[in-house]
Design an enzyme around this catalytic site. Structure first.
Site, PDB file in Angstrom:
ATOM      1  N   HIS A  47       0.839  -1.201   0.000  1.00 52.55           N
ATOM      2  CA  HIS A  47       0.000   0.000   0.000  1.00 52.55           C
ATOM      3  C   HIS A  47       0.879   1.259   0.000  1.00 52.55           C
ATOM      4  O   HIS A  47       0.655   2.191  -0.777  1.00 52.55           O
ATOM      5  CB  HIS A  47      -0.927  -0.022   1.218  1.00 52.55           C
ATOM      6  CG  HIS A  47      -1.697   1.249   1.454  1.00 52.55           C
ATOM      7  ND1 HIS A  47      -2.650   1.719   0.577  1.00 52.55           N
ATOM      8  CD2 HIS A  47      -1.644   2.153   2.469  1.00 52.55           C
ATOM      9  CE1 HIS A  47      -3.159   2.850   1.042  1.00 52.55           C
ATOM     10  NE2 HIS A  47      -2.561   3.152   2.190  1.00 52.55           N
ATOM     11  N   HIS A  71       3.294   7.399   5.418  1.00 52.53           N
ATOM     12  CA  HIS A  71       2.035   8.041   5.825  1.00 52.53           C
ATOM     13  C   HIS A  71       1.234   7.259   6.865  1.00 52.53           C
ATOM     14  O   HIS A  71       0.485   7.839   7.644  1.00 52.53           O
ATOM     15  CB  HIS A  71       1.165   8.395   4.610  1.00 52.53           C
ATOM     16  CG  HIS A  71       0.370   7.263   4.053  1.00 52.53           C
ATOM     17  ND1 HIS A  71       0.855   6.408   3.094  1.00 52.53           N
ATOM     18  CD2 HIS A  71      -0.886   6.829   4.329  1.00 52.53           C
ATOM     19  CE1 HIS A  71      -0.054   5.515   2.786  1.00 52.53           C
ATOM     20  NE2 HIS A  71      -1.138   5.744   3.524  1.00 52.53           N
ATOM     21  N   GLU A  75       0.332   6.039  12.721  1.00 53.71           N
ATOM     22  CA  GLU A  75      -1.020   5.602  13.077  1.00 53.71           C
ATOM     23  C   GLU A  75      -1.076   4.103  13.359  1.00 53.71           C
ATOM     24  O   GLU A  75      -1.730   3.667  14.299  1.00 53.71           O
ATOM     25  CB  GLU A  75      -2.009   5.956  11.967  1.00 53.71           C
ATOM     26  CG  GLU A  75      -3.453   5.806  12.426  1.00 53.71           C
ATOM     27  CD  GLU A  75      -4.441   5.821  11.278  1.00 53.71           C
ATOM     28  OE1 GLU A  75      -4.024   6.097  10.148  1.00 53.71           O
ATOM     29  OE2 GLU A  75      -5.616   5.557  11.543  1.00 53.71           O
ATOM     30  N   ASP A  76      -0.405   3.325  12.532  1.00 50.77           N
ATOM     31  CA  ASP A  76      -0.575   1.871  12.603  1.00 50.77           C
ATOM     32  C   ASP A  76       0.566   1.119  13.268  1.00 50.77           C
ATOM     33  O   ASP A  76       0.503  -0.096  13.397  1.00 50.77           O
ATOM     34  CB  ASP A  76      -0.751   1.303  11.176  1.00 50.77           C
ATOM     35  CG  ASP A  76      -2.034   1.810  10.535  1.00 50.77           C
ATOM     36  OD1 ASP A  76      -2.898   2.299  11.281  1.00 50.77           O
ATOM     37  OD2 ASP A  76      -2.169   1.705   9.305  1.00 50.77           O
ATOM     38  N   ASP A 137      -3.714   8.096  -1.261  1.00 53.92           N
ATOM     39  CA  ASP A 137      -4.075   7.041  -0.316  1.00 53.92           C
ATOM     40  C   ASP A 137      -5.478   6.520  -0.631  1.00 53.92           C
ATOM     41  O   ASP A 137      -5.726   5.321  -0.752  1.00 53.92           O
ATOM     42  CB  ASP A 137      -4.001   7.634   1.101  1.00 53.92           C
ATOM     43  CG  ASP A 137      -4.412   6.657   2.185  1.00 53.92           C
ATOM     44  OD1 ASP A 137      -3.903   5.514   2.178  1.00 53.92           O
ATOM     45  OD2 ASP A 137      -5.233   7.043   3.046  1.00 53.92           O
ATOM     46  N   ASP A 258     -18.151  13.109 -26.151  1.00 54.02           N
ATOM     47  CA  ASP A 258     -16.794  12.770 -25.727  1.00 54.02           C
ATOM     48  C   ASP A 258     -16.494  11.272 -25.751  1.00 54.02           C
ATOM     49  O   ASP A 258     -15.458  10.830 -25.313  1.00 54.02           O
ATOM     50  CB  ASP A 258     -16.431  13.408 -24.380  1.00 54.02           C
ATOM     51  CG  ASP A 258     -17.439  13.087 -23.301  1.00 54.02           C
ATOM     52  OD1 ASP A 258     -18.384  12.331 -23.584  1.00 54.02           O
ATOM     53  OD2 ASP A 258     -17.266  13.585 -22.178  1.00 54.02           O
TER      54      ASP A 258
HETATM   55 MN    MN Z   1      -2.991   4.566   3.850  1.00 59.80          MN
END
Ligand code: MN
Length: 715
Positions: A47, A71, A75-76, A137, A258
């Site tokens: 990711h 990023h 947090e993780d 993200d 288009d």
């Molecule tokens: Mn993420």
């Protein structure tokens, strides 16, 4: 993607990038996320790599890419932000922190969503790259959405459609927006998405041949004019845009221009217009489809020429013409600002100015603290393109695209909006449905009195386009309706009180009696017919028997020393009925008092009868009277009807009275000579208050009748 491929790609557009530093960031992320898995079954680090890859495809700078790799770390994982700061510096730490704060919020609930958006814009005001990382993200999460449970898929897809795609649009990041929209649509409307995909696939060979043919024709003509295009080609299909045109505008697949589209990228702005001229000489332009976004860029800075023509084989075709710089901006929007530039290349100063301007708009939004208000203003205003107009003093008014002079007026001040009758734009009078443009100087022409027109709320007239103005106009009418209901209620009540001989009633006492806190509320209820006049009359007449509101009570009634035991109950005492006073004709329910006459027994008067009030010498003759139970008893009531005279009037009145099985003991009619107004007086034998009001109301509704009312002693 693996780290080697990523590093190679970065080196290809930015040879100055510090590969070792990027590698260290990757190693840190790899170690921190070890053991964590994505719902796709891939290790978590994939990711981080994919998100960074999306940003590298936009040629973004080294710090942004490092922040993207890291990023999700604070947090993780157990690695704190401080480690990132000491390893990679303040700029990277600040971006990672910003992304962490945005992701830390659980999305979904409306309030939370509002809060997320607000924080996003605040983060954006401080560091727009945070939002770019967040969008990358989200894009990767959308690409792997298939691995999530179905209900999560729908929720996340909707959120993406409502927040992240418009945000990408606002920042001019068209490539991201297009993919976010298509991926969202795939999960929100899977059938429709498949249908369009199939239509495009069926058509694919034809289309490719068609576009090849069109491109060849264009290239040959450009060569004749000695213009060397940088690029001529088709353009990526945007399924959501096709979906919109089919579903919302109800066009057939074949009618969507288009689907067949070419893009011509040339060296300079002058060539854009030359190419446009060539295209229009080759094929017939479709009226209304030409847009010059070079002269008038979109608010997200997008510039390009758009036109649609009847192309080869008579099929419609869209053509976009722009320079390379414009193209870069069209695809990457604000991200273009942070793209790696060769050393020595200068940023376009006009672009810098525009970026600053975006910052200022975001700064301005910081002031809104209520998340809900904020999200409302975003949804209706910010996510559409904006228009900025000026007051005569030069104050800037920001409104949604399509705003009219009325919207402008309400943005200046509610009163200015309410009294708006016209407008001058740049010194010229314009119609009220005029669409304001950025830079317009608007002078609102107002009237001294009066309010908005109901037409303003009619959407088909297009006079008002912003949520804010609509809300204010609605409020005005709601308020006005209330005022009107109060006035109508007052008129109805006064008329009824007059009819019943209660002219002197105090409204405040009445309101209280009917359990309303204020007179206005009482009158409004009558005006809106929440409280029927009929029920008001009946309750008033019946209540008199129990209690008379203090104010209505005349000077304290004379009291006999032996009052309690001398109270007479009238009901059931037949002979007393004949002694009801003719001066005031009291009705059962009226508060009454007895007067002991000489030789004719007791006469019953209303307490407020002037003959009683004026008794001063013979107070001992007064006696308290109670009507007692009034069932099946009748009482004489004098009724007076005023009407423009006509044949059969008395007959009609008799008919109403007889239908109620009421006796009419005497009638007299006086016809006026000059004004032709007849006054009919009748003595009716009434059995209840409800019956009296019913009869009066029926007579009132007869043709020519001006009023029908009870005559009392106070007349
Ligand atoms: Mn993420």
């Amino acid at each position: 993607m693996d780290i080697q491929t990523l590093l190679g790609h970065i080196q290809s557009y930015n040879p100055q990038a510090d590969s070792a530093r990027i590698r260290r960031a990757y190693d840190l992320a790899f170690a921190a996320h070890t053991g964590q898995m994505r719902s796709t079954g891939d290790p978590y680090i994939t990711h981080c790599l994919e998100v960074t890859g999306i940003l590298a495809d936009m040629y973004l700078d080294e710090d942004t890419l490092i922040a993207a790799l890291l990023h999700d770390v604070p947090e993780d994982t157990k690695v704190p932000l401080e480690t990132i700061r000491s390893e990679f510096g303040d700029a990277v730490a600040k971006m990672v922190d910003g992304v962490t704060k945005l992701s830390g919020l659980r999305l979904g609930m409306e309030q939370t969503q509002a809060e997320t958006l607000r924080k996003m814009f605040m983060a954006m005001a401080e560091e727009i790259r945070v939002v770019m990382i967040k969008l990358a993200d989200r894009l990767h999460n959308m690409r792997t959405l298939y691995a999530r449970p179905p209900e999560k898929q729908r929720k996340i897809a909707r959120e993406t459609m409502e927040i992240f795609a418009p945000l990408a649009n606002r920042l001019g990041m068209y490539n991201i927006r297009r993919e976010l929209e298509d991926l969202s649509l795939k999960h929100l409307e899977p059938d429709k998405f498949k249908e369009i995909e199939d239509l495009l696939a069926d058509d694919k060979d034809d289309q490719q041949a068609y576009i090849q043919q069109a491109m060849t024709i264009v290239r040959e003509r450009l060569a004749q004019e000695e213009i060397v295009p940088r690029y001529i080609g088709g353009r990526p299909k945007h399924i959501y845009s096709i979906y919109n045109k089919m579903v919302r505008k109800g066009r057939d697949f074949d009618q969507i221009y288009d689907i067949r589209a070419i893009r011509v990228i040339v060296e300079n702005m002058r060539d854009c217009y030359v190419v446009l001229g060539i295209i229009h000489s080759l094929w017939t332009p479709i009226p209304g489809e030409f847009d010059d976004y070079i002269a008038k860029p979109k608010e997200n800075l997008y510039q390009s020429l758009h036109t649609a023509v009847i192309g080869p084989a008579g099929k419609p075709m869209e053509v976009q013409i722009r320079t390379e710089d414009m193209h870069e901006l069209a695809e990457f929007g604000i991200a273009a600002h942070w793209r790696y530039k060769e050393p020595g290349t200068k940023h376009d100063p006009a672009f810098e100015e525009k970026i600053n301007w975006v910052r200022q708009v975001m700064e301005f939004r910081k002031d809104i603290t209520d998340a809900r208000v904020f999200v409302d203003s975003l949804k209706t205003d910010v996510f559409q393109d904006q228009v900025y107009a000026f007051t005569p003093k030069g104050d800037i008014i920001e409104m949604a695209m399509g705003a009219t002079p009325i919207d402008f007026a309400y943005n200046v001040h509610t009163e200015v909006g309410n009294r708006c009758r016209g407008a001058k734009v740049n010194g010229k009078i314009v119609p009220l449905d005029y669409r304001l443009k950025t830079g317009d100087r608007v002078e609102v022409l107002t009237t001294k009195k009066g309010g908005p027109s109901r037409d303003w709320l009619n959407p088909s007239l297009g006079l008002v386009r912003t949520a804010r103005a609509r809300e204010k106009i609605r409020y005005y009418f709601k308020h006005q309706e209330r005022e009107q209901a109060i006035a109508e209620g007052r008129a109805l009540l006064e008329k009824e009180l007059h009819k019943l001989g209660y002219d002197q009633r105090n409204l405040e006492e009445l309101a209280k009696f009917f359990n309303y806190r204020a007179v206005d509320e009482f009158l409004e209820a009558i005006g809106h017919e929440d409280l029927s006049m009929q029920s008001v009359s009946v309750r008033l007449l019946e209540a008199e028997r129990v209690k008379t509101p203090a104010v209505e009570t005349p000077p304290p009634p004379p009291v006999l020393p032996k009052a309690p035991e001398s109270t007479l109950t009238v009901a059931g005492v037949d002979n007393l009925l004949q002694q009801v006073a003719h001066c005031c004709n009291p009705l059962p329910g009226d508060q009454v008092i007895g007067y002991i006459t000489r030789g004719r027994g007791i006469t019953i008067h209303r307490r407020d009868c002037k003959n009683i009030v004026n008794v001063d010498t013979e107070r001992e003759r007064l006696i308290a009277i109670d009507w007692g139970k009034t069932d099946e008893k009748v009482y004489p009531v004098l009724v007076q009807v005023r009407a423009f005279d006509r044949a059969g009037l008395v007959h009609d009145i008799s008919g109403i009275v007889m239908a109620e099985h009421v006796n009419m003991t005497s009638t007299s009619a006086v016809a006026g000579r000059k004004d032709r107004i007849a006054v009919i007086t009748a003595m009716l034998e009434i059995s209840s208050a409800a019956q009296l009001t019913r009869i009066l109301n029926k007579i009132d509704r007869l043709p020519n009748v001006i009023e029908a009312r009870r005559v009392t002693g106070s007349d």
